[in-house]
Design a protein around this motif. Structure first.
Motif, PDB file in Angstrom:
ATOM      1  N   ARG A 183       3.451   4.220   2.480  1.00 55.29           N
ATOM      2  CA  ARG A 183       3.368   5.685   2.368  1.00 55.29           C
ATOM      3  C   ARG A 183       4.254   6.319   3.435  1.00 55.29           C
ATOM      4  O   ARG A 183       4.309   5.825   4.568  1.00 55.29           O
ATOM      5  CB  ARG A 183       1.932   6.161   2.655  1.00 55.29           C
ATOM      6  CG  ARG A 183       0.902   5.804   1.630  1.00 55.29           C
ATOM      7  CD  ARG A 183      -0.421   6.528   1.963  1.00 55.29           C
ATOM      8  NE  ARG A 183      -0.931   6.198   3.294  1.00 55.29           N
ATOM      9  CZ  ARG A 183      -1.737   5.169   3.532  1.00 55.29           C
ATOM     10  NH1 ARG A 183      -2.126   4.385   2.543  1.00 55.29           N
ATOM     11  NH2 ARG A 183      -2.177   4.928   4.748  1.00 55.29           N
ATOM     12  N   GLN A 232      -3.814  -7.387   3.200  1.00 55.13           N
ATOM     13  CA  GLN A 232      -2.453  -7.871   3.501  1.00 55.13           C
ATOM     14  C   GLN A 232      -2.462  -9.224   4.224  1.00 55.13           C
ATOM     15  O   GLN A 232      -1.482  -9.958   4.156  1.00 55.13           O
ATOM     16  CB  GLN A 232      -1.648  -6.823   4.290  1.00 55.13           C
ATOM     17  CG  GLN A 232      -2.254  -6.342   5.586  1.00 55.13           C
ATOM     18  CD  GLN A 232      -3.030  -5.054   5.425  1.00 55.13           C
ATOM     19  OE1 GLN A 232      -3.528  -4.759   4.335  1.00 55.13           O
ATOM     20  NE2 GLN A 232      -3.159  -4.264   6.486  1.00 55.13           N
ATOM     21  N   ARG A 257      11.787   1.691   7.639  1.00 55.31           N
ATOM     22  CA  ARG A 257      10.603   0.873   7.963  1.00 55.31           C
ATOM     23  C   ARG A 257       9.341   1.700   7.817  1.00 55.31           C
ATOM     24  O   ARG A 257       9.264   2.825   8.285  1.00 55.31           O
ATOM     25  CB  ARG A 257      10.682   0.337   9.402  1.00 55.31           C
ATOM     26  CG  ARG A 257       9.511  -0.590   9.727  1.00 55.31           C
ATOM     27  CD  ARG A 257       9.083  -0.519  11.169  1.00 55.31           C
ATOM     28  NE  ARG A 257       8.703   0.825  11.554  1.00 55.31           N
ATOM     29  CZ  ARG A 257       7.505   1.380  11.306  1.00 55.31           C
ATOM     30  NH1 ARG A 257       6.558   0.690  10.689  1.00 55.31           N
ATOM     31  NH2 ARG A 257       7.253   2.635  11.664  1.00 55.31           N
ATOM     32  N   ARG A 258       8.391   1.139   7.110  1.00 53.23           N
ATOM     33  CA  ARG A 258       7.076   1.778   6.984  1.00 53.23           C
ATOM     34  C   ARG A 258       6.039   0.686   7.024  1.00 53.23           C
ATOM     35  O   ARG A 258       6.347  -0.452   6.651  1.00 53.23           O
ATOM     36  CB  ARG A 258       6.950   2.480   5.628  1.00 53.23           C
ATOM     37  CG  ARG A 258       7.811   3.697   5.576  1.00 53.23           C
ATOM     38  CD  ARG A 258       7.452   4.609   4.439  1.00 53.23           C
ATOM     39  NE  ARG A 258       8.327   5.760   4.560  1.00 53.23           N
ATOM     40  CZ  ARG A 258       8.910   6.371   3.546  1.00 53.23           C
ATOM     41  NH1 ARG A 258       8.692   5.958   2.314  1.00 53.23           N
ATOM     42  NH2 ARG A 258       9.680   7.408   3.748  1.00 53.23           N
ATOM     43  N   GLY A 284      -3.834  -3.727  14.606  1.00 51.21           N
ATOM     44  CA  GLY A 284      -4.702  -3.855  15.776  1.00 51.21           C
ATOM     45  C   GLY A 284      -6.148  -3.989  15.334  1.00 51.21           C
ATOM     46  O   GLY A 284      -7.030  -4.240  16.151  1.00 51.21           O
ATOM     47  N   GLY A 285      -6.382  -3.803  14.055  1.00 51.51           N
ATOM     48  CA  GLY A 285      -7.740  -3.874  13.501  1.00 51.51           C
ATOM     49  C   GLY A 285      -8.177  -5.313  13.285  1.00 51.51           C
ATOM     50  O   GLY A 285      -8.143  -5.818  12.170  1.00 51.51           O
ATOM     51  N   LEU A 313      -1.645  -8.434  18.814  1.00 50.00           N
ATOM     52  CA  LEU A 313      -1.377  -7.713  17.566  1.00 50.00           C
ATOM     53  C   LEU A 313      -1.194  -8.736  16.452  1.00 50.00           C
ATOM     54  O   LEU A 313      -0.678  -9.833  16.693  1.00 50.00           O
ATOM     55  CB  LEU A 313      -0.072  -6.906  17.743  1.00 50.00           C
ATOM     56  CG  LEU A 313       0.310  -5.895  16.676  1.00 50.00           C
ATOM     57  CD1 LEU A 313      -0.648  -4.688  16.713  1.00 50.00           C
ATOM     58  CD2 LEU A 313       1.750  -5.386  16.873  1.00 50.00           C
ATOM     59  N   ARG A 326       5.962  12.646  11.744  1.00 49.89           N
ATOM     60  CA  ARG A 326       6.063  12.522  13.189  1.00 49.89           C
ATOM     61  C   ARG A 326       6.004  13.914  13.810  1.00 49.89           C
ATOM     62  O   ARG A 326       6.434  14.901  13.181  1.00 49.89           O
ATOM     63  CB  ARG A 326       7.384  11.850  13.590  1.00 49.89           C
ATOM     64  CG  ARG A 326       7.491  10.388  13.159  1.00 49.89           C
ATOM     65  CD  ARG A 326       6.455   9.506  13.841  1.00 49.89           C
ATOM     66  NE  ARG A 326       6.581   8.093  13.512  1.00 49.89           N
ATOM     67  CZ  ARG A 326       5.963   7.475  12.500  1.00 49.89           C
ATOM     68  NH1 ARG A 326       5.170   8.145  11.678  1.00 49.89           N
ATOM     69  NH2 ARG A 326       6.132   6.174  12.305  1.00 49.89           N
TER      70      ARG A 326
HETATM   71  C1  LIG Z   1      -1.102  -0.929  17.606  1.00 49.00           C
HETATM   72  C2  LIG Z   1      -1.152  -0.622  16.132  1.00 49.00           C
HETATM   73  C3  LIG Z   1      -2.262  -1.019  15.407  1.00 49.00           C
HETATM   74  C4  LIG Z   1      -2.299  -0.777  14.031  1.00 49.00           C
HETATM   75  N1  LIG Z   1      -3.343  -1.290  13.305  1.00 49.00           N
HETATM   76  C5  LIG Z   1      -3.315  -1.196  11.964  1.00 49.00           C
HETATM   77  C6  LIG Z   1      -4.287  -1.872  11.182  1.00 49.00           C
HETATM   78  O1  LIG Z   1      -5.169  -2.583  11.689  1.00 49.00           O
HETATM   79  N2  LIG Z   1      -4.219  -1.752   9.847  1.00 49.00           N
HETATM   80  C7  LIG Z   1      -3.246  -1.028   9.229  1.00 49.00           C
HETATM   81  O2  LIG Z   1      -3.241  -0.980   8.007  1.00 49.00           O
HETATM   82  N3  LIG Z   1      -2.297  -0.361   9.945  1.00 49.00           N
HETATM   83  C8  LIG Z   1      -2.305  -0.450  11.292  1.00 49.00           C
HETATM   84  N4  LIG Z   1      -1.307   0.138  12.029  1.00 49.00           N
HETATM   85  C9  LIG Z   1      -0.225   0.864  11.358  1.00 49.00           C
HETATM   86  C10 LIG Z   1      -0.255   2.376  11.625  1.00 49.00           C
HETATM   87  O3  LIG Z   1      -1.292   2.947  10.877  1.00 49.00           O
HETATM   88  C11 LIG Z   1       1.113   2.949  11.247  1.00 49.00           C
HETATM   89  O4  LIG Z   1       2.103   2.358  12.058  1.00 49.00           O
HETATM   90  C12 LIG Z   1       1.189   4.452  11.411  1.00 49.00           C
HETATM   91  O5  LIG Z   1       0.293   5.091  10.511  1.00 49.00           O
HETATM   92  C13 LIG Z   1       2.589   5.001  11.153  1.00 49.00           C
HETATM   93  O6  LIG Z   1       3.042   4.603   9.889  1.00 49.00           O
HETATM   94  P1  LIG Z   1       4.372   3.752   9.680  1.00 49.00           P
HETATM   95  O7  LIG Z   1       4.175   2.445  10.404  1.00 49.00           O
HETATM   96  O8  LIG Z   1       4.481   3.558   8.191  1.00 49.00           O
HETATM   97  O9  LIG Z   1       5.513   4.518  10.253  1.00 49.00           O
HETATM   98  C14 LIG Z   1      -1.254  -0.071  13.393  1.00 49.00           C
HETATM   99  C15 LIG Z   1      -0.163   0.337  14.164  1.00 49.00           C
HETATM  100  C16 LIG Z   1      -0.090   0.057  15.504  1.00 49.00           C
HETATM  101  C17 LIG Z   1       1.125   0.460  16.289  1.00 49.00           C
END
Ligand SMILES: Cc1cc2nc3c(=O)[nH]c(=O)nc-3n(C[C@H](O)[C@H](O)[C@H](O)COP(=O)(O)O)c2cc1C
Length: 215
Positions: free
Chosen positions: A197, A77, A18-19, A164-165, A185, A201
């Protein structure tokens, strides 16, 4: 390029693959019936007193996606994914515990007098929580259901990104959300056109303490 996982992917593969995916095939649609199944699986997540305060606004049509897009900081997206799940926390959701515990009794999972006593103790406790504590509670449960949804999606060969954005006030206004539903969310879900990408961790030994925390 697709980052699909085999339908029968085991948990370890799912969790490692998962990414967050930000590029989706805009022509690919997950059937509503499957989205419903995925939400059903997600809602097997644990929650405070099994109150299940999560609610879902499922955005699938182009008109609704276009309204959501500027609210979500123009994130592409939102337009291209098959669906965006708006995960909401119901600040009055604990009131459903009467139904939930009644159903558990009828299913034979819980004795009736236990359910009655539990509700008598718990409902006033939830009703008396400060708005801040209630917001934290529904936020916590909403996080658990969101994670479970993302893993469910991955196990079926789909990808997701949590977001969250976004502007919660504008979302409430645009989608006319009642005051008890707090937006938590957004989760875009669909078929990836570009893989996510890899991310790093922190080493687990740097963030884990066994039995005590050395100061
Ligand atoms: C609460 C929360 C808010 C996030 N908001 C955004 C967002 O608005 N846009 C986005 O592209 N990614 C967002 N992300 C994704 C994170 O950037 C991403 O989970 C993190 O960089 C780790 O990467 P992975 O999910 O590929 O493991 C969010 C993740 C979380 C948990």
């Amino acid at each position: 390029m697709s980052t699909t996982t085999a339908q029968t992917a085991d948990y370890r593969t799912v969790v490692r693959e998962r990414r967050s995916v930000r590029h989706y095939d805009p022509t690919f649609k997950i059937p509503d019936s499957e989205l419903r199944e995925m939400l059903e699986e997600a809602s097997l997540a644990p929650s405070s007193s099994n109150s299940q305060t999560w609610r879902f606004l499922v955005i699938t049509n182009d008109e609704a996606k276009k309204r959501l897009h500027p609210i979500a900081n123009g994130q592409q997206q939102v337009l291209d994914a098959s669906a965006v799940i708006v995960v909401l926390g119901d600040l009055d959701g604990y009131k459903e515990m009467t139904r939930i515990y009644g159903d558990a009794v009828r299913a034979g999972y819980m004795p009736e007098d236990f359910a009655k006593q539990y509700l008598e103790r718990s409902l006033p406790m939830y009703a008396g929580l400060s708005p801040e504590k209630m917001r934290n509670l529904v936020g916590f449960d909403g996080g658990l259901v969101s994670m479970q949804f993302m893993l469910t999606a991955k196990s079926r060969g789909y990808d997701t990104v949590p977001m969250g954005g976004f502007n919660p006030e504008k979302l409430i206004e645009e989608f006319k959300l009642p005051s008890n539903l707090a937006p938590l969310l957004l989760i875009a879900v669909g078929r990836a056109s570009t893989p996510g990408r890899p991310t790093v961790r922190l080493p687990i030994d740097d963030i884990t303490f066994w039995n005590k925390i050395e100061q």
